[in-house]
Motif scaffolding. Structure first.
Motif, PDB file in Angstrom:
ATOM      1  N   UNK A   1      13.750   2.630   8.395  1.00  0.00           N
ATOM      2  CA  UNK A   1      13.395   3.451   7.248  1.00  0.00           C
ATOM      3  C   UNK A   1      11.875   3.502   7.106  1.00  0.00           C
ATOM      4  N   UNK A   2      11.342   4.713   7.015  1.00  0.00           N
ATOM      5  CA  UNK A   2       9.902   4.883   6.834  1.00  0.00           C
ATOM      6  C   UNK A   2       9.527   4.541   5.391  1.00  0.00           C
ATOM      7  N   UNK A   3       8.506   3.716   5.266  1.00  0.00           N
ATOM      8  CA  UNK A   3       8.022   3.368   3.929  1.00  0.00           C
ATOM      9  C   UNK A   3       6.508   3.298   3.914  1.00  0.00           C
ATOM     10  N   UNK A   4       5.945   3.811   2.847  1.00  0.00           N
ATOM     11  CA  UNK A   4       4.531   3.636   2.535  1.00  0.00           C
ATOM     12  C   UNK A   4       4.484   3.123   1.106  1.00  0.00           C
ATOM     13  N   UNK A   5       3.897   1.960   0.919  1.00  0.00           N
ATOM     14  CA  UNK A   5       3.888   1.340  -0.397  1.00  0.00           C
ATOM     15  C   UNK A   5       2.455   1.056  -0.802  1.00  0.00           C
ATOM     16  N   UNK A   6       2.040   1.703  -1.887  1.00  0.00           N
ATOM     17  CA  UNK A   6       0.689   1.502  -2.403  1.00  0.00           C
ATOM     18  C   UNK A   6       0.680   0.370  -3.424  1.00  0.00           C
ATOM     19  N   UNK A   7      -0.453  -0.287  -3.524  1.00  0.00           N
ATOM     20  CA  UNK A   7      -0.644  -1.311  -4.548  1.00  0.00           C
ATOM     21  C   UNK A   7      -2.133  -1.424  -4.844  1.00  0.00           C
ATOM     22  N   UNK A   8      -2.436  -2.130  -5.929  1.00  0.00           N
ATOM     23  CA  UNK A   8      -3.836  -2.397  -6.246  1.00  0.00           C
ATOM     24  C   UNK A   8      -4.418  -1.557  -7.359  1.00  0.00           C
ATOM     25  N   UNK A   9      -3.652  -0.602  -7.860  1.00  0.00           N
ATOM     26  CA  UNK A   9      -4.162   0.199  -8.957  1.00  0.00           C
ATOM     27  C   UNK A   9      -4.269  -0.610 -10.237  1.00  0.00           C
ATOM     28  N   UNK A  10      -4.894  -0.016 -11.246  1.00  0.00           N
ATOM     29  CA  UNK A  10      -5.031  -0.699 -12.522  1.00  0.00           C
ATOM     30  C   UNK A  10      -6.050  -0.026 -13.398  1.00  0.00           C
ATOM     31  N   UNK A  11      -6.432  -0.746 -14.440  1.00  0.00           N
ATOM     32  CA  UNK A  11      -7.406  -0.261 -15.413  1.00  0.00           C
ATOM     33  C   UNK A  11      -8.743  -0.940 -15.141  1.00  0.00           C
ATOM     34  N   UNK A  12      -9.796  -0.138 -15.067  1.00  0.00           N
ATOM     35  CA  UNK A  12     -11.123  -0.675 -14.793  1.00  0.00           C
ATOM     36  C   UNK A  12     -12.135   0.108 -15.614  1.00  0.00           C
ATOM     37  N   UNK A  13     -13.235  -0.526 -15.926  1.00  0.00           N
ATOM     38  CA  UNK A  13     -14.290   0.144 -16.681  1.00  0.00           C
ATOM     39  C   UNK A  13     -15.167   0.988 -15.759  1.00  0.00           C
ATOM     40  N   UNK A  14     -15.845   1.956 -16.351  1.00  0.00           N
ATOM     41  CA  UNK A  14     -16.792   2.775 -15.590  1.00  0.00           C
ATOM     42  C   UNK A  14     -17.786   1.883 -14.849  1.00  0.00           C
ATOM     43  N   UNK A  15     -17.984   2.206 -13.586  1.00  0.00           N
ATOM     44  CA  UNK A  15     -18.873   1.417 -12.754  1.00  0.00           C
ATOM     45  C   UNK A  15     -18.207   0.286 -12.019  1.00  0.00           C
ATOM     46  N   UNK A  16     -16.944   0.037 -12.333  1.00  0.00           N
ATOM     47  CA  UNK A  16     -16.213  -1.052 -11.706  1.00  0.00           C
ATOM     48  C   UNK A  16     -15.666  -0.695 -10.334  1.00  0.00           C
ATOM     49  N   UNK A  17     -14.910  -1.633  -9.771  1.00  0.00           N
ATOM     50  CA  UNK A  17     -14.382  -1.482  -8.421  1.00  0.00           C
ATOM     51  C   UNK A  17     -12.899  -1.836  -8.377  1.00  0.00           C
ATOM     52  N   UNK A  18     -12.220  -1.257  -7.427  1.00  0.00           N
ATOM     53  CA  UNK A  18     -10.831  -1.584  -7.138  1.00  0.00           C
ATOM     54  C   UNK A  18     -10.605  -1.462  -5.647  1.00  0.00           C
ATOM     55  N   UNK A  19      -9.606  -2.198  -5.155  1.00  0.00           N
ATOM     56  CA  UNK A  19      -9.175  -2.035  -3.784  1.00  0.00           C
ATOM     57  C   UNK A  19      -7.703  -1.649  -3.778  1.00  0.00           C
ATOM     58  N   UNK A  20      -7.426  -0.492  -3.236  1.00  0.00           N
ATOM     59  CA  UNK A  20      -6.045  -0.062  -3.071  1.00  0.00           C
ATOM     60  C   UNK A  20      -5.563  -0.442  -1.678  1.00  0.00           C
ATOM     61  N   UNK A  21      -4.277  -0.767  -1.593  1.00  0.00           N
ATOM     62  CA  UNK A  21      -3.664  -1.112  -0.318  1.00  0.00           C
ATOM     63  C   UNK A  21      -2.482  -0.190  -0.065  1.00  0.00           C
ATOM     64  N   UNK A  22      -2.244   0.096   1.194  1.00  0.00           N
ATOM     65  CA  UNK A  22      -1.098   0.901   1.615  1.00  0.00           C
ATOM     66  C   UNK A  22      -0.425   0.169   2.768  1.00  0.00           C
ATOM     67  N   UNK A  23       0.797  -0.255   2.531  1.00  0.00           N
ATOM     68  CA  UNK A  23       1.571  -0.957   3.557  1.00  0.00           C
ATOM     69  C   UNK A  23       2.523   0.030   4.191  1.00  0.00           C
ATOM     70  N   UNK A  24       2.441   0.183   5.522  1.00  0.00           N
ATOM     71  CA  UNK A  24       3.276   1.127   6.247  1.00  0.00           C
ATOM     72  C   UNK A  24       4.325   0.388   7.060  1.00  0.00           C
ATOM     73  N   UNK A  25       5.507   0.984   7.151  1.00  0.00           N
ATOM     74  CA  UNK A  25       6.556   0.413   7.974  1.00  0.00           C
ATOM     75  C   UNK A  25       7.522   1.507   8.380  1.00  0.00           C
TER      76      UNK A  25
END
Length: 125
Positions: A1-25
């Motif tokens: 089964x093909x899957x793409x699963x994102x993670x790492x989103x959230x709430x951040x203030x202006x000027x901040x940083x985030x790292x999103x991840x995508x797991x493929x299988x």
């Protein structure tokens, strides 16, 4: 089964940083390009970035160039999107997608065969 699963989103203030991840299988990771798209409420889905798993070429939209960085870990079938200097206009649901885009077509969502469910990124002002 093909899957793409994102993670790492959230709430951040202006000027901040985030790292999103995508797991493929479920598919041959090295044969596909992985792209990130985003969609804000009431707006069309727009391209953000893409990486070619075969040669490592990367692409960015003008709106994120210099602030976002895409990378991949082929051993783990993972793609990351590092987002710095986030602005309220970056608020959207972020999707990763897999397709054979041949580089020049990376920004065209119809070139992608598989999509994840998305992860919400909210940047507060």
């Amino acid at each position: 089964e093909v899957q793409l699963v994102e993670s790492g989103g959230g709430l951040v203030q202006t000027g901040g940083s985030l790292r999103l991840s995508c797991k493929a299988s479920g598919f041959s990771f090295m044969d596909y390009d992985i792209g990130w798209f985003r969609q804000a409420p009431g707006k069309e889905r727009e391209p953000v970035s893409s990486i070619s798993e075969s040669n490592g070429s990367t692409f960015y939209s003008d709106s994120v160039e210099g602030r976002f960085t895409i990378s991949s870990d082929n051993a783990k079938n993972m793609v990351y999107l590092y987002m710095d200097s986030l602005q309220p206009e970056d608020t959207a649901v972020y999707f990763c997608a897999a397709g054979r885009t041949f580089g020049g077509n990376w920004a065209r969502p119809w070139m992608y065969d598989y999509w994840g469910q998305g992860t919400q990124v909210t940047v507060s002002s």
